[in-house]
Design an enzyme around this catalytic site. Structure first.
Site, mmCIF file in Angstrom:
data_model
loop_
_atom_site.group_PDB
_atom_site.id
_atom_site.type_symbol
_atom_site.label_atom_id
_atom_site.label_comp_id
_atom_site.label_asym_id
_atom_site.label_seq_id
_atom_site.Cartn_x
_atom_site.Cartn_y
_atom_site.Cartn_z
ATOM 1 N N ASP A 19 -0.234 5.070 1.224
ATOM 2 C CA ASP A 19 -0.483 5.968 2.351
ATOM 3 C C ASP A 19 -0.352 5.244 3.682
ATOM 4 O O ASP A 19 -0.958 4.187 3.900
ATOM 5 C CB ASP A 19 -1.895 6.566 2.251
ATOM 6 C CG ASP A 19 -2.024 7.569 1.114
ATOM 7 O OD1 ASP A 19 -1.064 8.319 0.874
ATOM 8 O OD2 ASP A 19 -3.077 7.597 0.457
ATOM 9 N N ASP A 71 0.867 -1.167 0.000
ATOM 10 C CA ASP A 71 0.000 0.000 0.000
ATOM 11 C C ASP A 71 0.912 1.228 0.000
ATOM 12 O O ASP A 71 2.143 1.106 0.166
ATOM 13 C CB ASP A 71 -0.901 -0.049 1.247
ATOM 14 C CG ASP A 71 -1.769 1.189 1.382
ATOM 15 O OD1 ASP A 71 -2.386 1.591 0.379
ATOM 16 O OD2 ASP A 71 -1.825 1.758 2.486
#
Length: 263
Positions: free
Chosen positions: A23, A21
């Protein structure tokens, strides 16, 4: 479906696929929040915040970016805000490890941020060549200087936001890479994340795979609840993969070092 951004193809011999991922996994905060600091008063007006609908975050960010353009926030200001975001603790050590073992690991980003944010940050940090592909929402500046954001794809997964199901992306990528690699599957699939939308792809992994949820973040709490029987009633299903919580990228490195030694 939107085309992912791609780096030069790596060797087909990589033994492990590792997905990240973006963020609060690669970077230490949410990139959308960082960009809002370029707005007048470093905040959004209440009327704009009130328009947000659960499960429609991409739609919300389209309005946020339109608002920033209306307020005269130019590309330079947005880029500067992104480039100031620090990496998560230990991320540099993790990236150093992946560079040193590039023949063992194929790395991919799967994120509900957007292409402009991610590409800008990765290039500033010198990390773009690490990733074979970046799967994220398309975004780019139009002729009027406005950053235009679009959804990644449509899907039928009830668990995920309307613009992106990371499990669909993962399954399609694995199928394509299996064909491109001449029928040779990856030895293991590894997933590093933090958020609620990282749970869905985690549930697609098998008993020989590893999921790295950031400790005490939503992904970790949801997977722990599922492991304890909290998946009943429409919640996350059972996790088949091994779960290794992390607080620093060095926690992930410690696990990856063990995998590389197990030849």
């Amino acid at each position: 479906m939107a085309a992912p951004t791609t780096a030069p193809a790596t060797s087909n011999g990589n033994r492990f696929l590792i997905l990240f991922d973006f963020d609060e996994t690669i970077i230490a905060e949410n990139s959308d929040d960082a960009v809002v600091r370029a707005a007048p008063g470093q905040r959004l007006p209440d009327w704009l915040m009130a328009l947000y609908r659960e499960g429609h975050y991409n739609e919300h960010m389209q309005r946020v970016l339109a608002y920033l353009a209306e307020q005269g926030v130019a590309e330079d200001a947005i880029r500067a805000a992104l480039e100031k975001i620090p990496p998560t603790p230990g991320l540099a050590a993790l990236f150093h490890f992946l560079r040193a073992h590039e023949h063992d690991y194929e790395a991919v980003v799967v994120s509900d941020a957007n292409a402009y944010f991610i590409e800008t940050w990765l290039r500033r940090f010198g990390a773009r060549p690490l990733f074979r592909q970046v799967f994220t929402n398309p975004a780019g500046f139009d002729g009027a200087g406005r950053l235009v954001l679009r959804p990644f794809h449509a899907h039928s997964c009830a668990r995920c936001p309307d613009n992106m199901c990371k499990q669909v992306i993962l399954r399609e990528y694995l199928a394509r890479r299996l064909e491109e690699r001449g029928g040779r599957a990856f030895q293991q699939v590894l997933y590093v994340g933090d958020g609620a939308n990282d749970v869905c792809p985690s549930l697609a992994l098998g008993p020989g795979d590893v999921v790295f949820p950031r400790r005490d973040f939503p992904m970790h709490r949801l997977l722990e609840a599922a492991a304890g029987g909290g998946g009943a009633g429409g919640g996350p299903g059972p996790l088949k993969a091994q779960m290794v919580p992390w607080s620093s990228g060095e926690d992930v490195v410690a696990c990856l070092q063990t995998l590389v030694k197990e030849r």
